[in-house]
Design an enzyme around this catalytic site. Structure first.
Site, PDB file in Angstrom:
ATOM      1  N   ASP A   1       0.793  -1.182   0.066  1.00  0.00           N
ATOM      2  CA  ASP A   1       0.078  -0.008   0.033  1.00  0.00           C
ATOM      3  C   ASP A   1       0.937   1.155   0.026  1.00  0.00           C
ATOM      4  O   ASP A   1       2.259   1.046  -0.067  1.00  0.00           O
ATOM      5  CB  ASP A   1      -1.105   0.071   1.145  1.00  0.00           C
ATOM      6  CG  ASP A   1      -2.345   0.654   1.072  1.00  0.00           C
ATOM      7  OD1 ASP A   1      -2.218   1.699   0.261  1.00  0.00           O
ATOM      8  OD2 ASP A   1      -3.174  -0.048   1.159  1.00  0.00           O
TER       9      ASP A   1
ATOM     10  N   GLY B   1       4.597   1.587  -1.778  1.00  0.00           N
ATOM     11  CA  GLY B   1       4.348   1.768  -3.254  1.00  0.00           C
ATOM     12  C   GLY B   1       3.149   2.291  -3.864  1.00  0.00           C
ATOM     13  O   GLY B   1       2.192   2.281  -3.114  1.00  0.00           O
ATOM     14  N   ASP B   2       3.121   2.509  -5.104  1.00  0.00           N
ATOM     15  CA  ASP B   2       1.940   2.876  -5.789  1.00  0.00           C
ATOM     16  C   ASP B   2       1.581   1.724  -6.961  1.00  0.00           C
ATOM     17  O   ASP B   2       2.327   1.346  -7.908  1.00  0.00           O
ATOM     18  CB  ASP B   2       2.279   4.071  -6.688  1.00  0.00           C
ATOM     19  CG  ASP B   2       0.938   4.631  -7.424  1.00  0.00           C
ATOM     20  OD1 ASP B   2       0.153   3.932  -7.484  1.00  0.00           O
ATOM     21  OD2 ASP B   2       1.027   5.859  -7.658  1.00  0.00           O
ATOM     22  N   PHE B   3       0.330   0.945  -6.689  1.00  0.00           N
ATOM     23  CA  PHE B   3       0.140  -0.203  -7.531  1.00  0.00           C
ATOM     24  C   PHE B   3      -0.334   0.330  -8.908  1.00  0.00           C
ATOM     25  O   PHE B   3      -0.319  -0.515  -9.754  1.00  0.00           O
ATOM     26  CB  PHE B   3      -1.229  -0.920  -7.013  1.00  0.00           C
ATOM     27  CG  PHE B   3      -2.388  -0.320  -6.254  1.00  0.00           C
ATOM     28  CD1 PHE B   3      -2.989   0.496  -7.468  1.00  0.00           C
ATOM     29  CD2 PHE B   3      -2.837  -0.202  -5.187  1.00  0.00           C
ATOM     30  CE1 PHE B   3      -4.287   1.301  -7.236  1.00  0.00           C
ATOM     31  CE2 PHE B   3      -4.105   0.390  -4.838  1.00  0.00           C
ATOM     32  CZ  PHE B   3      -4.665   1.336  -5.760  1.00  0.00           C
TER      33      PHE B   3
ATOM     34  N   HIS C   1     -12.826  -0.728  -7.133  1.00  0.00           N
ATOM     35  CA  HIS C   1     -14.093   0.101  -7.720  1.00  0.00           C
ATOM     36  C   HIS C   1     -13.889   1.433  -7.350  1.00  0.00           C
ATOM     37  O   HIS C   1     -14.634   2.402  -7.828  1.00  0.00           O
ATOM     38  CB  HIS C   1     -15.262  -0.319  -6.873  1.00  0.00           C
ATOM     39  CG  HIS C   1     -15.372  -0.253  -5.419  1.00  0.00           C
ATOM     40  ND1 HIS C   1     -15.865  -1.223  -4.385  1.00  0.00           N
ATOM     41  CD2 HIS C   1     -14.726   0.836  -4.611  1.00  0.00           C
ATOM     42  CE1 HIS C   1     -15.620  -0.900  -3.304  1.00  0.00           C
ATOM     43  NE2 HIS C   1     -15.018   0.414  -3.366  1.00  0.00           N
TER      44      HIS C   1
END
Length: 346
Positions: free
Chosen positions: A210, A236-238, A256
């Site tokens: 996350d 991190g950044d997915f 969503h």
């Protein structure tokens, strides 16, 4: 399918104008729930019924006004007036206690955030433009607003933790993960899902992934539960990358939030990290087509108002998978409003 309205438009014994009157005022239930959650009424009552004067004193509330609020909520099954002016908790009211498993108090406080409420008051903007009302009202997007207000972000994460308890319990009952050796929870938040899975499956290890600001809170949760040695928390950044090496990747109550292009970016990153084996599990609402009632159809209005994402049907998930290098395998409903959607590399 047959529509629930009778031929003359009447629903049961209630004429349509009366039913519409009731529906227009139904938002008062939500507002009262938010208010009593903020006051801490369920905590004040506790295990024994209490007189309204006692409850009011414990919550710094006006006895007469609080009585009217609890009387209204008791009429819909939240609280019970066991004798005149004396209230106890029902199973519904107990979920508003802060000291019980499955507490929904943080969620009630999150739903009641003034910045959030203002957006729903201007919902017509989204219906006219297809754009988030939140951006229109506040001059910035949802995530930027939270980044600028850490106290709101913390409340949001606590609320999502409350939701995850409900979702996780249903998911654990619905889908067997005993074969999984290394699970990667993408957008894992405070780690409630990872914790539940590690507790149920002692041979499993996990990576929680996350944003960096979320990682310390997740580490604290997992350490408190004695699971830190089996779970690695990575920041991190997915939308940029996802940790490699898992045989199962989970995206729970997250996809969503994002529009289709960003959802595909996330899934393609997972596909690249997964390699040619393994499985993807998405835990999310999957509303049915047509008039069939489903909570996801209203959650979708939350997405419309606050964010750029949307709640997806099974056909829409299948399309996302095809664009991302996956193949839809199955969709399994749970006892919660969510389903377990499983995909494998195409």
């Amino acid at each position: 399918m047959t529509h629930p309205l009778a031929d003359d438009g009447q629903i049961g014994d209630v004429p349509p104008p009366v039913r519409m009157y009731e529906m227009l005022y139904s938002s008062l239930v939500s507002q009262l729930l938010i208010a009593v959650a903020e006051l801490g009424v369920a905590d004040a009552i506790g295990d024994e019924a209490r007189h309204i004067d006692d409850i009011a004193a414990r919550t710094d509330a006006h006895p007469g006004a609080l009585y009217r609020g609890l009387r209204a909520l008791a009429s819909v099954g939240v609280f019970t007036e066991v004798e005149p002016y004396t209230f106890g908790l029902t199973p519904l009211a107990s979920t508003l206690r802060s000291d019980v498993p499955g507490s929904m108090r943080d969620l009630a406080l999150y739903v009641g955030l003034p910045d959030r409420q203002r957006s729903f008051g201007a919902l017509v903007h989204s219906l006219r433009t297809g754009k988030p009302t939140f951006d229109h009202v506040h001059g910035t997007d949802w995530w930027s607003h939270f980044a600028a207000h850490p106290e709101l972000a913390s409340l949001f994460n606590n609320a999502m933790g409350s939701m995850s308890v409900m979702v996780n319990s249903s998911t654990l009952d619905a889908y067997d993960l005993s074969h999984v050796r290394k699970l990667v929870d993408v957008g894992g938040g405070h780690g409630r899902l990872v914790a539940s899975l590690l507790q149920k499956y002692p041979e499993m290890t996990a990576v929680l992934y996350d944003l960096p600001r979320v990682v310390p809170e997740a580490e604290a949760v997992l350490a408190e539960l004695g699971l830190a040695d089996r779970a690695e928390c990575v920041g991190g950044d997915f939308l940029e990358s996802v940790p490699a090496g898992g045989d199962t990747y989970v995206v729970s109550w997250t996809i969503h939030d994002w529009d289709d292009d960003d959802a595909v970016r996330m899934l393609r990153n997972i596909r690249a990290a997964m390699g040619d084996s393994g499985q993807l599990i998405i835990i999310d609402e999957v509303p049915p087509e047509g008039d069939t009632p489903h909570f996801g159809k209203f959650e979708d209005i939350v997405m419309l108002t606050l964010l750029t994402g949307h709640v997806r049907t099974e056909a829409e998930f299948t399309d996302l998978f095809e664009r991302s290098g996956f193949r839809h395998k199955e969709t399994r409903p749970t006892r919660a409003p969510t389903s377990v959607i499983v995909a494998v590399p195409a």
